[in-house]
Design a protein around this motif. Structure first.
Motif, PDB file in Angstrom:
ATOM      1  N   GLN A   1       0.841  -1.183   0.000  1.00  0.00           N
ATOM      2  CA  GLN A   1       0.000   0.000   0.000  1.00  0.00           C
ATOM      3  C   GLN A   1       0.878   1.235   0.000  1.00  0.00           C
ATOM      4  O   GLN A   1       1.855   1.320   0.727  1.00  0.00           O
TER       5      GLN A   1
ATOM      6  N   CYS B   1       0.535   5.288   0.525  1.00  0.00           N
ATOM      7  CA  CYS B   1      -0.337   6.357   0.994  1.00  0.00           C
ATOM      8  C   CYS B   1      -0.242   7.548   0.054  1.00  0.00           C
ATOM      9  O   CYS B   1       0.837   7.922  -0.376  1.00  0.00           O
TER      10      CYS B   1
ATOM     11  N   SER C   1      -1.260  10.662   0.841  1.00  0.00           N
ATOM     12  CA  SER C   1      -1.617  11.815   1.653  1.00  0.00           C
ATOM     13  C   SER C   1      -0.444  12.758   1.858  1.00  0.00           C
ATOM     14  O   SER C   1      -0.326  13.379   2.896  1.00  0.00           O
TER      15      SER C   1
ATOM     16  N   GLN D   1       1.840   2.018  16.325  1.00  0.00           N
ATOM     17  CA  GLN D   1       0.859   3.091  16.108  1.00  0.00           C
ATOM     18  C   GLN D   1       1.537   4.354  15.604  1.00  0.00           C
ATOM     19  O   GLN D   1       1.027   5.032  14.706  1.00  0.00           O
TER      20      GLN D   1
ATOM     21  N   GLN E   1       2.452   3.790  12.027  1.00  0.00           N
ATOM     22  CA  GLN E   1       1.250   3.877  11.196  1.00  0.00           C
ATOM     23  C   GLN E   1       0.857   5.328  10.951  1.00  0.00           C
ATOM     24  O   GLN E   1       0.430   5.688   9.854  1.00  0.00           O
ATOM     25  N   ARG E   2       0.998   6.167  11.957  1.00  0.00           N
ATOM     26  CA  ARG E   2       0.690   7.587  11.774  1.00  0.00           C
ATOM     27  C   ARG E   2       1.632   8.212  10.753  1.00  0.00           C
ATOM     28  O   ARG E   2       1.204   8.966   9.871  1.00  0.00           O
TER      29      ARG E   2
ATOM     30  N   GLU F   1       3.036   6.629   8.408  1.00  0.00           N
ATOM     31  CA  GLU F   1       2.637   6.055   7.121  1.00  0.00           C
ATOM     32  C   GLU F   1       1.407   6.779   6.561  1.00  0.00           C
ATOM     33  O   GLU F   1       1.340   7.080   5.364  1.00  0.00           O
ATOM     34  N   GLU F   2       0.431   7.065   7.412  1.00  0.00           N
ATOM     35  CA  GLU F   2      -0.783   7.766   6.984  1.00  0.00           C
ATOM     36  C   GLU F   2      -0.460   9.110   6.343  1.00  0.00           C
ATOM     37  O   GLU F   2      -1.188   9.582   5.483  1.00  0.00           O
ATOM     38  N   HIS F   3       0.618   9.714   6.773  1.00  0.00           N
ATOM     39  CA  HIS F   3       1.003  11.026   6.257  1.00  0.00           C
ATOM     40  C   HIS F   3       2.076  10.936   5.170  1.00  0.00           C
ATOM     41  O   HIS F   3       2.632  11.955   4.763  1.00  0.00           O
TER      42      HIS F   3
ATOM     43  N   ASP G   1       2.889  -4.823   3.827  1.00  0.00           N
ATOM     44  CA  ASP G   1       2.092  -4.973   5.043  1.00  0.00           C
ATOM     45  C   ASP G   1       2.675  -6.003   6.011  1.00  0.00           C
ATOM     46  O   ASP G   1       1.953  -6.764   6.643  1.00  0.00           O
TER      47      ASP G   1
END
Length: 88
Positions: free
Chosen positions: A2, A4, A6, A56, A59-60, A62-64, A72
């Motif tokens: 995946q 991102c 963003s 966590q 992951q944050r 990664e989200e950005h 994964d």
């Protein structure tokens, strides 16, 4: 894998916690897992963090769009360092 999309929501240095900065330092050296980062932080800084918490935080990032979780698997690599967003 995946990826991102963003990057327009990229973090700045002021958005980071100290633990995020530590993770980014490790990522500059190479890929990390939450367990590796936990063990290293506990050894080097005597910081009491869990691999779940570090997962966590990764992951944050990664989200950005700053790190990528390879296939994964929980193995992360650096994509862009939010500390480099023009404030030097």
């Amino acid at each position: 894998m995946q990826v991102c999309e963003s990057n327009n929501m990229a973090l700045s240095d002021s958005d980071l916690r100290d633990v995020d900065r530590d993770l980014l330092e490790y990522l500059l050296e190479g890929r990390v897992t939450p367990v590796y980062a936990r063990d290293r932080m506990n050894d080097e800084r005597l910081r009491d963090v869990t691999s779940t918490y570090l997962g966590q935080r990764l992951q944050r990032l990664e989200e950005h769009g700053h790190v990528r979780n390879l296939y994964d698997t929980g193995l992360y690599e650096l994509v862009s360092d939010p500390r480099d967003n023009g404030s030097n």
